[in-house]
Design a protein around this motif. Structure first.
Motif, mmCIF file in Angstrom:
data_model
loop_
_atom_site.group_PDB
_atom_site.id
_atom_site.type_symbol
_atom_site.label_atom_id
_atom_site.label_comp_id
_atom_site.label_asym_id
_atom_site.label_seq_id
_atom_site.Cartn_x
_atom_site.Cartn_y
_atom_site.Cartn_z
ATOM 1 N N VAL A 32 1.030 -1.328 -0.109
ATOM 2 C CA VAL A 32 -0.118 0.131 -0.049
ATOM 3 C C VAL A 32 0.745 1.103 -0.149
ATOM 4 N N GLU A 33 1.921 1.290 0.943
ATOM 5 C CA GLU A 33 2.669 2.329 0.704
ATOM 6 C C GLU A 33 3.313 2.799 -0.498
ATOM 7 N N ALA A 34 3.559 1.647 -1.505
ATOM 8 C CA ALA A 34 4.119 2.112 -2.867
ATOM 9 C C ALA A 34 2.992 2.628 -3.719
ATOM 10 N N MET A 35 1.699 2.205 -3.235
ATOM 11 C CA MET A 35 0.529 2.746 -3.978
ATOM 12 C C MET A 35 0.150 4.303 -3.668
ATOM 13 N N VAL A 36 0.473 4.891 -2.362
ATOM 14 C CA VAL A 36 0.028 6.034 -1.870
ATOM 15 C C VAL A 36 1.166 7.042 -1.563
ATOM 16 N N ALA A 37 2.202 6.495 -2.192
ATOM 17 C CA ALA A 37 3.607 7.429 -1.887
ATOM 18 C C ALA A 37 3.117 8.651 -2.416
ATOM 19 N N ARG A 38 4.107 9.947 -1.582
ATOM 20 C CA ARG A 38 3.830 11.214 -2.246
ATOM 21 C C ARG A 38 4.220 11.466 -3.590
ATOM 22 N N ILE A 39 5.195 10.617 -3.821
ATOM 23 C CA ILE A 39 5.701 10.583 -5.618
ATOM 24 C C ILE A 39 4.842 9.864 -6.403
ATOM 25 N N ARG A 40 4.836 10.246 -7.574
ATOM 26 C CA ARG A 40 3.699 9.643 -8.718
ATOM 27 C C ARG A 40 4.478 8.175 -8.750
ATOM 28 N N PRO A 41 3.509 7.076 -8.264
ATOM 29 C CA PRO A 41 3.976 5.794 -8.528
ATOM 30 C C PRO A 41 4.240 5.276 -9.974
ATOM 31 N N LYS A 42 5.008 4.589 -10.024
ATOM 32 C CA LYS A 42 5.390 4.050 -11.636
ATOM 33 C C LYS A 42 5.298 2.370 -11.607
ATOM 34 N N GLY A 43 4.975 2.096 -12.757
ATOM 35 C CA GLY A 43 4.907 0.510 -13.073
ATOM 36 C C GLY A 43 3.969 -0.206 -12.133
ATOM 37 N N PRO A 44 4.168 -1.287 -11.575
ATOM 38 C CA PRO A 44 3.188 -2.024 -10.733
ATOM 39 C C PRO A 44 2.562 -1.322 -9.788
ATOM 40 N N ALA A 45 3.317 -0.418 -9.032
ATOM 41 C CA ALA A 45 2.728 0.390 -7.949
ATOM 42 C C ALA A 45 1.650 1.118 -8.516
ATOM 43 N N CYS A 46 1.869 1.819 -9.756
ATOM 44 C CA CYS A 46 0.856 2.823 -10.418
ATOM 45 C C CYS A 46 -0.601 1.898 -10.850
ATOM 46 N N LYS A 47 -0.199 0.619 -11.476
ATOM 47 C CA LYS A 47 -1.456 -0.153 -11.952
ATOM 48 C C LYS A 47 -2.241 -0.587 -10.857
#
Length: 118
Positions: A32-47
């Motif tokens: 979840v932390e990767a999905m809601v990070a303050r920076i724009r997620p990329k790759g798997p976290a974004c999807k």
């Protein structure tokens, strides 16, 4: 203006958005932390975040604006996520995953509420 625009979101919507994020994290292995990070997620976290937004959209029957607000994003981002996920449902494996996650979310919220006592 230094701070990002944020719409006040009620606790119930935050809990439901959190449920969608947790279910997607459990199913994809993306924290979840990767999905809601303050920076724009990329790759798997974004999807994965897109899947969580779509899950909230279809499971809770929220309009796109409400999805964006609950996830701390704007309407355009939520709409793009939902369009992507809807298009990806043509893949049988992703469609089956989303059906399972929708069922899990509905089951978690169905039935009587339990109020813990103090």
């Amino acid at each position: 203006m230094d701070e990002a625009y944020r719409v006040p979101v009620n606790t119930g919507d935050r809990i439901k958005a959190g449920l969608a994020l947790q279910l997607v994290a459990a199913a994809t292995g993306v924290p979840v932390e990767a999905m809601v990070a303050r920076i724009r997620p990329k790759g798997p976290a974004c999807k994965a975040r897109w899947l969580a937004m779509y899950l909230a959209y279809v499971t809770f029957g929220w309009p796109i604006d409400r999805v964006g607000h609950a996830f701390g994003l704007n309407r355009a981002t939520a709409a793009a996520a939902c369009r992507w996920a809807e298009d990806e449902r043509d893949r049988a494996s992703l469609d089956a995953l989303l059906e399972r996650l929708e069922r899990c979310a509905r089951d978690a919220l169905a039935g009587p509420r339990w109020e813990p006592s103090a």
